[in-house]
Design a protein around this motif. Structure first.
Motif, PDB file in Angstrom:
ATOM      1  N   UNK A 116       0.808  -1.225   0.000  1.00 53.40           N
ATOM      2  CA  UNK A 116       0.000   0.000   0.000  1.00 53.40           C
ATOM      3  C   UNK A 116       0.838   1.271   0.000  1.00 53.40           C
ATOM      4  N   UNK A 117       2.121   1.140  -0.266  1.00 51.53           N
ATOM      5  CA  UNK A 117       2.996   2.298  -0.176  1.00 51.53           C
ATOM      6  C   UNK A 117       3.780   2.550  -1.438  1.00 51.53           C
ATOM      7  N   UNK A 118       4.933   3.157  -1.261  1.00 52.98           N
ATOM      8  CA  UNK A 118       5.779   3.524  -2.396  1.00 52.98           C
ATOM      9  C   UNK A 118       6.371   2.316  -3.113  1.00 52.98           C
ATOM     10  N   UNK A 119       6.278   1.149  -2.523  1.00 56.34           N
ATOM     11  CA  UNK A 119       6.778  -0.062  -3.164  1.00 56.34           C
ATOM     12  C   UNK A 119       5.825  -0.643  -4.195  1.00 56.34           C
ATOM     13  N   UNK A 173      10.751   7.935   1.498  1.00 53.55           N
ATOM     14  CA  UNK A 173      12.128   7.704   1.914  1.00 53.55           C
ATOM     15  C   UNK A 173      13.101   8.047   0.788  1.00 53.55           C
ATOM     16  N   UNK A 174      14.341   8.297   1.164  1.00 53.96           N
ATOM     17  CA  UNK A 174      15.386   8.601   0.184  1.00 53.96           C
ATOM     18  C   UNK A 174      15.640   7.374  -0.687  1.00 53.96           C
ATOM     19  N   UNK A 175      15.677   6.203  -0.085  1.00 58.04           N
ATOM     20  CA  UNK A 175      15.861   4.963  -0.840  1.00 58.04           C
ATOM     21  C   UNK A 175      14.733   3.997  -0.458  1.00 58.04           C
ATOM     22  N   UNK A 177      12.862   0.761   0.825  1.00 57.19           N
ATOM     23  CA  UNK A 177      13.213  -0.296   1.770  1.00 57.19           C
ATOM     24  C   UNK A 177      13.049  -1.639   1.061  1.00 57.19           C
ATOM     25  N   UNK A 178      13.857  -2.596   1.465  1.00 54.80           N
ATOM     26  CA  UNK A 178      13.704  -3.959   0.965  1.00 54.80           C
ATOM     27  C   UNK A 178      14.308  -4.897   1.994  1.00 54.80           C
ATOM     28  N   UNK A 179      14.239  -6.161   1.700  1.00 51.35           N
ATOM     29  CA  UNK A 179      14.636  -7.174   2.689  1.00 51.35           C
ATOM     30  C   UNK A 179      16.103  -7.153   3.051  1.00 51.35           C
ATOM     31  N   UNK A 180      16.939  -6.462   2.276  1.00 50.25           N
ATOM     32  CA  UNK A 180      18.391  -6.489   2.508  1.00 50.25           C
ATOM     33  C   UNK A 180      18.956  -5.196   3.089  1.00 50.25           C
ATOM     34  N   UNK A 181      18.129  -4.203   3.361  1.00 51.70           N
ATOM     35  CA  UNK A 181      18.699  -2.957   3.888  1.00 51.70           C
ATOM     36  C   UNK A 181      18.130  -2.563   5.249  1.00 51.70           C
ATOM     37  N   UNK A 182      17.911  -3.532   6.104  1.00 52.61           N
ATOM     38  CA  UNK A 182      17.424  -3.256   7.449  1.00 52.61           C
ATOM     39  C   UNK A 182      18.372  -2.319   8.200  1.00 52.61           C
ATOM     40  N   UNK A 183      19.664  -2.499   8.045  1.00 53.19           N
ATOM     41  CA  UNK A 183      20.627  -1.665   8.771  1.00 53.19           C
ATOM     42  C   UNK A 183      20.507  -0.194   8.409  1.00 53.19           C
ATOM     43  N   UNK A 184      20.187   0.109   7.161  1.00 55.06           N
ATOM     44  CA  UNK A 184      20.033   1.510   6.774  1.00 55.06           C
ATOM     45  C   UNK A 184      18.757   2.092   7.336  1.00 55.06           C
TER      46      UNK A 184
END
Length: 184
Positions: A116-119, A173-175, A177-184
């Motif tokens: 439901x978002x930018x994804x 968001x600037x970038x 989100x996905x399953x591999x960038x939890x740390x960011x």
């Protein structure tokens, strides 16, 4: 009160759009990939270890998720009086650290972002579905009708509110989100 229609195109638009359901059908894959990833698996092991469950007798995802749900509802209902971000006085919260809460929240964020978002790949479809709510909001804000009306209140699901905010361009968001960038 206005009667609620049987088919509520206004406050439940996603229920009546097969094109949108097809578009977002794969949104769960990002969340599931994160669930199978290292951050989530470490969190599950730590929760089991804290509760005393060994490798052969661990709580599965569903049991830990249920515990976390009970915990977060308890936190939400007592936050003002408890003074605790982690539900310190709730037994359901005992195995969870602040870091564990962040992992769970990110897990849920992935679902909302891609459903439901930018994804959502076809942003125009999302904007069109939520168009009625945006139009009603704008009509109410610029209307000079009935000065006694101080507010119009609708009850909707989180999905509609999030989609409306996305259609308005809020909180991007600037970038992605996905399953591999939890740390960011």
């Amino acid at each position: 009160y206005e009667p609620v229609p049987e088919f509520d195109w206004f406050l439940s638009p996603f229920d009546f759009c097969p094109a949108f359901r097809n578009e977002t059908a794969n949104s769960i894959r990002h969340r599931e990939a994160f669930r199978n990833g290292p951050e989530f698996q470490v969190m599950l092991r730590q929760v089991n270890r804290k509760l005393g469950f060994d490798a052969s007798n661990q709580l599965d995802f569903d049991r830990v998720y249920d515990m976390w749900n009970w915990c977060r509802f308890k936190i939400a209902s007592t936050f003002e009086t408890s003074g605790s971000e982690t539900g310190a006085h709730c037994p359901w919260c005992a195995p969870f650290s602040v870091g564990h809460h962040l992992v769970w929240e990110y897990y849920q964020d992935l679902d909302f972002y891609y459903a439901f978002g930018y994804g959502v790949r076809k942003q125009r479809l999302l904007q069109n579905i939520i168009c009625g709510i945006i139009q009603d909001l704008m009509r109410h804000m610029i209307s000079d009708d009935n000065p006694d009306t101080k507010a119009r209140i609708f009850f909707a699901y989180t999905e509609e509110i999030q989609a409306m905010l996305v259609a308005l361009g809020a909180f991007r968001d600037v970038w992605p989100i996905h399953e591999y960038n939890f740390a960011q």
